[in-house]
Scaffold this motif. Structure first.
Motif, PDB file in Angstrom:
ATOM      1  N   GLY A  19       0.747  -1.147   0.131  1.00 52.65           N
ATOM      2  CA  GLY A  19      -0.127  -0.062   0.033  1.00 52.65           C
ATOM      3  C   GLY A  19       1.048   1.360  -0.024  1.00 52.65           C
ATOM      4  N   ARG A  20       1.967   1.241   0.032  1.00 55.92           N
ATOM      5  CA  ARG A  20       3.136   2.328  -0.030  1.00 55.92           C
ATOM      6  C   ARG A  20       3.103   2.924  -1.253  1.00 55.92           C
ATOM      7  NH1 ARG A  20       8.258  -0.144   2.104  1.00 55.92           N
ATOM      8  NH2 ARG A  20       7.174  -1.830   0.772  1.00 55.92           N
ATOM      9  N   THR A  21       2.948   4.240  -1.590  1.00 49.63           N
ATOM     10  CA  THR A  21       3.071   4.686  -2.577  1.00 49.63           C
ATOM     11  C   THR A  21       4.396   5.822  -2.892  1.00 49.63           C
ATOM     12  OG1 THR A  21       1.777   6.793  -1.702  1.00 49.63           O
ATOM     13  CG2 THR A  21       0.542   5.085  -2.965  1.00 49.63           C
ATOM     14  N   ARG A  22       5.116   5.829  -1.846  1.00 51.42           N
ATOM     15  CA  ARG A  22       6.399   6.750  -1.896  1.00 51.42           C
ATOM     16  C   ARG A  22       7.387   5.894  -1.205  1.00 51.42           C
ATOM     17  NH1 ARG A  22       4.981  12.034  -2.941  1.00 51.42           N
ATOM     18  NH2 ARG A  22       2.501  12.638  -2.566  1.00 51.42           N
ATOM     19  N   PRO A  23       8.825   6.031  -1.701  1.00 49.57           N
ATOM     20  CA  PRO A  23       9.810   5.540  -1.452  1.00 49.57           C
ATOM     21  C   PRO A  23      10.223   6.067   0.219  1.00 49.57           C
ATOM     22  CG  PRO A  23      10.484   6.837  -2.995  1.00 49.57           C
ATOM     23  CD  PRO A  23       9.106   6.724  -3.047  1.00 49.57           C
ATOM     24  N   SER A  24      10.774   5.127   0.883  1.00 47.47           N
ATOM     25  CA  SER A  24      11.314   5.936   2.308  1.00 47.47           C
ATOM     26  C   SER A  24      12.646   6.583   2.357  1.00 47.47           C
ATOM     27  CB  SER A  24      11.508   4.524   3.252  1.00 47.47           C
ATOM     28  OG  SER A  24      12.566   3.853   2.801  1.00 47.47           O
ATOM     29  N   ARG A  25      13.175   6.552   1.113  1.00 47.04           N
ATOM     30  CA  ARG A  25      14.319   7.283   1.072  1.00 47.04           C
ATOM     31  C   ARG A  25      14.568   7.816  -0.552  1.00 47.04           C
ATOM     32  NH1 ARG A  25      18.341   3.833   4.020  1.00 47.04           N
ATOM     33  NH2 ARG A  25      19.929   5.203   3.043  1.00 47.04           N
ATOM     34  N   ALA A  26      15.693   8.566  -0.684  1.00 45.74           N
ATOM     35  CA  ALA A  26      15.756   9.397  -2.126  1.00 45.74           C
ATOM     36  C   ALA A  26      16.946   8.715  -2.463  1.00 45.74           C
ATOM     37  CB  ALA A  26      15.692  10.828  -1.639  1.00 45.74           C
ATOM     38  N   ASP A  27      17.482   7.645  -2.362  1.00 49.88           N
ATOM     39  CA  ASP A  27      18.951   7.226  -2.859  1.00 49.88           C
ATOM     40  C   ASP A  27      18.960   6.830  -4.377  1.00 49.88           C
ATOM     41  OD1 ASP A  27      19.927   7.192  -0.218  1.00 49.88           O
ATOM     42  OD2 ASP A  27      19.251   5.279   0.278  1.00 49.88           O
ATOM     43  N   PHE A  28      17.812   6.529  -4.875  1.00 51.54           N
ATOM     44  CA  PHE A  28      17.578   5.728  -6.248  1.00 51.54           C
ATOM     45  C   PHE A  28      17.311   7.125  -7.332  1.00 51.54           C
ATOM     46  CE2 PHE A  28      16.668   2.596  -3.025  1.00 51.54           C
ATOM     47  CZ  PHE A  28      17.767   2.023  -3.548  1.00 51.54           C
ATOM     48  N   THR A  29      18.086   6.991  -8.339  1.00 51.10           N
ATOM     49  CA  THR A  29      17.665   7.712  -9.702  1.00 51.10           C
ATOM     50  C   THR A  29      17.455   6.487 -10.717  1.00 51.10           C
ATOM     51  OG1 THR A  29      19.807   7.999 -10.433  1.00 51.10           O
ATOM     52  CG2 THR A  29      19.045   9.436  -8.842  1.00 51.10           C
ATOM     53  N   LEU A  30      17.123   6.923 -11.905  1.00 49.89           N
ATOM     54  CA  LEU A  30      16.989   6.001 -13.123  1.00 49.89           C
ATOM     55  C   LEU A  30      18.422   5.098 -13.261  1.00 49.89           C
ATOM     56  CD1 LEU A  30      14.918   7.940 -15.526  1.00 49.89           C
ATOM     57  CD2 LEU A  30      14.116   5.954 -14.266  1.00 49.89           C
ATOM     58  N   ILE A  31      19.561   5.937 -12.933  1.00 57.54           N
ATOM     59  CA  ILE A  31      20.871   5.293 -13.545  1.00 57.54           C
ATOM     60  C   ILE A  31      21.499   5.004 -12.279  1.00 57.54           C
ATOM     61  CG2 ILE A  31      20.888   6.368 -15.784  1.00 57.54           C
ATOM     62  CD1 ILE A  31      22.575   8.680 -14.448  1.00 57.54           C
ATOM     63  N   THR A  32      21.197   4.944 -11.142  1.00 60.66           N
ATOM     64  CA  THR A  32      21.618   4.289  -9.821  1.00 60.66           C
ATOM     65  C   THR A  32      21.864   3.004  -9.938  1.00 60.66           C
ATOM     66  OG1 THR A  32      20.747   6.032  -8.403  1.00 60.66           O
ATOM     67  CG2 THR A  32      21.230   3.927  -7.262  1.00 60.66           C
ATOM     68  N   THR A  33      22.904   2.510  -9.684  1.00 63.56           N
ATOM     69  CA  THR A  33      23.342   1.038  -9.952  1.00 63.56           C
ATOM     70  C   THR A  33      23.166   0.218  -8.515  1.00 63.56           C
ATOM     71  OG1 THR A  33      24.870   1.834 -11.375  1.00 63.56           O
ATOM     72  CG2 THR A  33      25.296  -0.651 -10.676  1.00 63.56           C
ATOM     73  N   VAL A  34      22.559  -0.809  -8.586  1.00 64.81           N
ATOM     74  CA  VAL A  34      22.350  -1.604  -7.554  1.00 64.81           C
ATOM     75  C   VAL A  34      22.869  -2.883  -7.603  1.00 64.81           C
ATOM     76  CG1 VAL A  34      20.031  -0.562  -6.752  1.00 64.81           C
ATOM     77  CG2 VAL A  34      20.021  -2.468  -8.390  1.00 64.81           C
ATOM     78  N   THR A  35      23.255  -3.438  -6.471  1.00 64.23           N
ATOM     79  CA  THR A  35      23.893  -4.925  -6.358  1.00 64.23           C
ATOM     80  C   THR A  35      23.443  -5.608  -5.277  1.00 64.23           C
ATOM     81  OG1 THR A  35      25.774  -3.832  -7.537  1.00 64.23           O
ATOM     82  CG2 THR A  35      26.308  -6.204  -6.571  1.00 64.23           C
ATOM     83  N   PRO A  95      25.299   5.665  -6.779  1.00 60.79           N
ATOM     84  CA  PRO A  95      25.152   6.819  -7.614  1.00 60.79           C
ATOM     85  C   PRO A  95      25.784   6.900  -8.858  1.00 60.79           C
ATOM     86  CG  PRO A  95      26.099   7.575  -5.616  1.00 60.79           C
ATOM     87  CD  PRO A  95      25.987   6.137  -5.358  1.00 60.79           C
ATOM     88  N   PRO A  96      25.123   7.513  -9.722  1.00 60.95           N
ATOM     89  CA  PRO A  96      26.167   7.633 -11.158  1.00 60.95           C
ATOM     90  C   PRO A  96      27.304   8.449 -10.715  1.00 60.95           C
ATOM     91  CG  PRO A  96      24.011   8.826 -11.396  1.00 60.95           C
ATOM     92  CD  PRO A  96      24.051   8.050  -9.849  1.00 60.95           C
TER      93      PRO A  96
END
Length: 119
Positions: A19-35, A95-96
């Motif tokens: 039911g959440r509609t907003r992320p809990s943090r602002a760490d992610f952009t379209l080009i953030t790399t996750v592993t 982050p990029p």
């Protein structure tokens, strides 16, 4: 799973995020790399199936936009789920890399703008 699961039922994106509609943090952009973190923390909570799908896709570094495309899920849903995984220590986010302080290529930017205008 936004279109439907194996049984053909429709799965609404808000059900994947509890039911959440907003992320809990602002760490992610379209080009953030996750592993995915290897090995996964033993103390972490049990995962939802979508979290597990994300972790499989993140065995190697992947951009958030590419991850959303691979999973066929809205970006907003993927970012919320990534926040869960980051907060539980199951992924890392990078982050990029900033570009050098070079002047932007105005000709290239014009071509991109024109190309987007034709879409």
């Amino acid at each position: 799973m936004s279109g439907g699961d194996a049984a053909g039922r429709l799965v609404r994106p808000f059900t994947l995020t509890g039911g959440r509609t907003r992320p809990s943090r602002a760490d992610f952009t379209l080009i953030t790399t996750v592993t995915a973190v290897d090995p996964q923390p033993a103390w972490a909570d049990r995962l939802q199936p979508e979290h597990t799908r994300i972790l499989r896709q993140c065995a190697r570094p992947v951009a958030v936009a590419e991850l959303a495309a691979r999973l066929d899920l809205p970006m907003s849903v993927v970012v919320i789920l990534l926040c869960d995984l980051l907060e539980s220590g199951r992924i890392t986010a990078h982050p990029p890399h900033p570009l050098c302080h070079a002047e932007p290529d105005l000709e290239l930017l014009q071509k991109v703008r024109d190309g987007l205008g034709h879409l």
